[in-house]
Design a protein around this motif. Structure first.
Motif, PDB file in Angstrom:
ATOM      1  N   ALA A 130       2.850  33.692  -9.672  1.00  0.00           N
ATOM      2  CA  ALA A 130       3.226  33.617  -8.338  1.00  0.00           C
ATOM      3  C   ALA A 130       2.231  34.089  -7.489  1.00  0.00           C
ATOM      4  O   ALA A 130       2.012  33.099  -6.270  1.00  0.00           O
ATOM      5  N   ALA A 131       1.638  35.196  -7.638  1.00  0.00           N
ATOM      6  CA  ALA A 131       0.688  35.415  -6.463  1.00  0.00           C
ATOM      7  C   ALA A 131      -0.540  34.749  -6.479  1.00  0.00           C
ATOM      8  O   ALA A 131      -0.879  34.142  -5.451  1.00  0.00           O
ATOM      9  N   GLU A 132      -0.970  34.331  -7.625  1.00  0.00           N
ATOM     10  CA  GLU A 132      -2.207  33.440  -7.651  1.00  0.00           C
ATOM     11  C   GLU A 132      -1.723  32.028  -6.925  1.00  0.00           C
ATOM     12  O   GLU A 132      -2.792  31.381  -6.165  1.00  0.00           O
ATOM     13  N   ARG A 133      -0.493  31.360  -7.013  1.00  0.00           N
ATOM     14  CA  ARG A 133      -0.260  30.426  -6.581  1.00  0.00           C
ATOM     15  C   ARG A 133       0.058  30.352  -4.858  1.00  0.00           C
ATOM     16  O   ARG A 133      -0.395  29.626  -4.433  1.00  0.00           O
ATOM     17  N   LEU A 134       0.423  31.427  -4.738  1.00  0.00           N
ATOM     18  CA  LEU A 134       0.449  31.751  -3.090  1.00  0.00           C
ATOM     19  C   LEU A 134      -0.789  31.854  -2.536  1.00  0.00           C
ATOM     20  O   LEU A 134      -0.828  31.468  -1.194  1.00  0.00           O
ATOM     21  N   ALA A 135      -1.680  32.423  -3.301  1.00  0.00           N
ATOM     22  CA  ALA A 135      -3.086  32.643  -2.571  1.00  0.00           C
ATOM     23  C   ALA A 135      -3.654  31.223  -2.537  1.00  0.00           C
ATOM     24  O   ALA A 135      -4.435  30.825  -1.271  1.00  0.00           O
TER      25      ALA A 135
END
Length: 99
Positions: free
Chosen positions: A17-22
């Motif tokens: 999720a963090a990678e996609r939000l980035a």
């Protein structure tokens, strides 16, 4: 717009999720992503944490799960290809755009 990624250390899906939000933040210069580590069941209950990862925009859950009890658990999301541990990039783009 402020996005908060809530998670706990034992969940393997929060990093996805963090990678996609980035990616979303890179596409939208006004988007700021913060991380909030939930460390205990008591903390989860206090903030209404519905599982990891949870994604809030200006304090509101992008994918509300009101029937899910607060606690330290991995969260699941319905995606176009079935259930997953994080929303797809397209789901995030659409939900953030609508927020």
């Amino acid at each position: 717009m402020e996005i908060t990624l809530q998670y706990f250390d034992g969940c393997p899906n929060w990093t996805i999720a963090a990678e996609r939000l980035a990616v979303v933040a890179a596409e939208n210069p006004g988007v700021i992503v913060n991380r909030q580590l939930v460390e205990s069941v008591e903390d989860a209950e206090t903030i209404g944490f519905r599982g990891s990862p949870s994604i809030l925009v200006d304090g509101r859950d992008l994918f509300p799960a009101p029937l899910t009890a607060a606690g330290l658990a991995c969260r699941i999301y319905a995606t176009p290809v079935g259930v997953a541990g994080a929303p797809t990039l397209e789901q995030l783009r659409k939900a953030i755009g609508a927020a």
